[in-house]
Design a protein around this motif. Sequence first.
Motif, short mmCIF file in Angstrom:
data_model
loop_
_atom_site.label_atom_id
_atom_site.label_comp_id
_atom_site.label_asym_id
_atom_site.label_seq_id
_atom_site.Cartn_x
_atom_site.Cartn_y
_atom_site.Cartn_z
N UNK A 151 10.39 -41.60 22.29
CA UNK A 151 10.04 -42.49 21.19
C UNK A 151 10.56 -43.90 21.50
N UNK A 152 9.76 -44.90 21.21
CA UNK A 152 10.11 -46.28 21.48
C UNK A 152 10.20 -47.02 20.15
N UNK A 153 11.35 -47.69 19.92
CA UNK A 153 11.57 -48.40 18.66
C UNK A 153 12.00 -49.83 18.96
N UNK A 154 11.29 -50.78 18.38
CA UNK A 154 11.64 -52.19 18.48
C UNK A 154 12.53 -52.53 17.29
N UNK A 155 13.75 -52.92 17.58
CA UNK A 155 14.71 -53.26 16.52
C UNK A 155 14.50 -54.72 16.12
N UNK A 198 4.77 -47.55 19.72
CA UNK A 198 6.14 -47.88 19.30
C UNK A 198 6.17 -48.08 17.80
N UNK A 199 7.38 -48.04 17.29
CA UNK A 199 7.64 -48.36 15.88
C UNK A 199 8.52 -49.61 15.86
N UNK A 200 8.51 -50.28 14.73
CA UNK A 200 9.41 -51.42 14.54
C UNK A 200 10.26 -51.14 13.31
N UNK A 248 19.32 -46.22 25.20
CA UNK A 248 18.79 -44.86 25.17
C UNK A 248 19.68 -44.04 24.24
N UNK A 249 19.13 -43.67 23.08
CA UNK A 249 19.89 -42.93 22.08
C UNK A 249 20.32 -41.55 22.54
N UNK A 250 19.57 -40.95 23.45
CA UNK A 250 19.92 -39.61 23.95
C UNK A 250 21.08 -39.65 24.93
N UNK A 251 21.07 -40.62 25.84
CA UNK A 251 22.08 -40.65 26.90
C UNK A 251 23.20 -41.66 26.65
N UNK A 252 22.97 -42.62 25.75
CA UNK A 252 23.95 -43.67 25.51
C UNK A 252 23.90 -44.80 26.54
N UNK A 253 22.93 -44.74 27.44
CA UNK A 253 22.78 -45.79 28.47
C UNK A 253 22.28 -47.08 27.83
N UNK A 303 21.58 -51.18 19.29
CA UNK A 303 22.48 -50.06 18.99
C UNK A 303 22.62 -49.80 17.49
N UNK A 304 22.28 -50.78 16.65
CA UNK A 304 22.45 -50.61 15.21
C UNK A 304 21.55 -49.52 14.63
N UNK A 305 20.51 -49.17 15.35
CA UNK A 305 19.57 -48.15 14.86
C UNK A 305 19.77 -46.79 15.52
N UNK A 306 20.84 -46.64 16.29
CA UNK A 306 21.06 -45.41 17.07
C UNK A 306 21.19 -44.17 16.19
N UNK A 307 21.87 -44.28 15.06
CA UNK A 307 22.01 -43.11 14.18
C UNK A 307 20.69 -42.73 13.54
N UNK A 308 19.91 -43.72 13.19
CA UNK A 308 18.62 -43.48 12.54
C UNK A 308 17.59 -42.92 13.51
N UNK A 309 17.68 -43.34 14.79
CA UNK A 309 16.74 -42.90 15.82
C UNK A 309 17.51 -42.37 17.03
N UNK A 310 18.16 -41.20 16.90
CA UNK A 310 19.03 -40.71 17.99
C UNK A 310 18.27 -40.29 19.25
N UNK A 311 16.97 -40.05 19.14
CA UNK A 311 16.20 -39.58 20.29
C UNK A 311 15.28 -40.67 20.85
#
Length: 192
Positions: free
Chosen positions: A2-6, A23-25, A109-114, A53-61
């Motif tokens: 999943x691709x998210x534009x913050x 993608x989502x925004x 990358x929300x899955x790996x933290x990279x 990184x502010x959206x990592x909890x909302x979009x962890x994957x």
Amino acid sequence: MRLVLASTSRFRRELLSRLALPFEAAAPLCDETPLPGESALDTALRLARIKATSLAERYPDALLIGSDQVALLGDEQLGKPGTLDDARAMLSAMSGKTVLFHTALALYNGETGRLQEAVDVTRVTMRTLTLSQIDAYLMREPDALFCAGAAKSEGLGGALIERIESTDPNALIGLPLFELITMLKNEGVEVL
């Protein structure tokens, strides 16, 4: 992935849509105030990182894209003016001068933290502008209030500019696509 534009910027959404990837925004959680003594490059990079990184909890994957731009005129950082008076003052100060636009990009990358980061610096030499030219531009280009330094290079904003030196023309609009393509590839996402 999943691709998210913050970002809530329609300019950044339009740029990202050029890659023809789904993608989502989403609105990031970010105070865009520069820190005391912080360079324009560091401000742009810090804000891009926070946005991603502010959206990592909302979009962890997801792969989260953050970007921010800071214009630098001499030693003064120029953000988004927000008002006509501030826009007029910024454009008057930039008239006939070279402005450095620092456009930072962060891909988290929300899955790996990279976290991957980069900054594109675009040199923009402005034409010498009269107050009546500045006012005419601002009346016809209301979106300029939401651009760093009130200088919206696309559209009528091209009349403000004498010269642009950049490695990625997309960066000046708000999102360094060339670098983003490389970062996405590093995460296994091919654009072509």
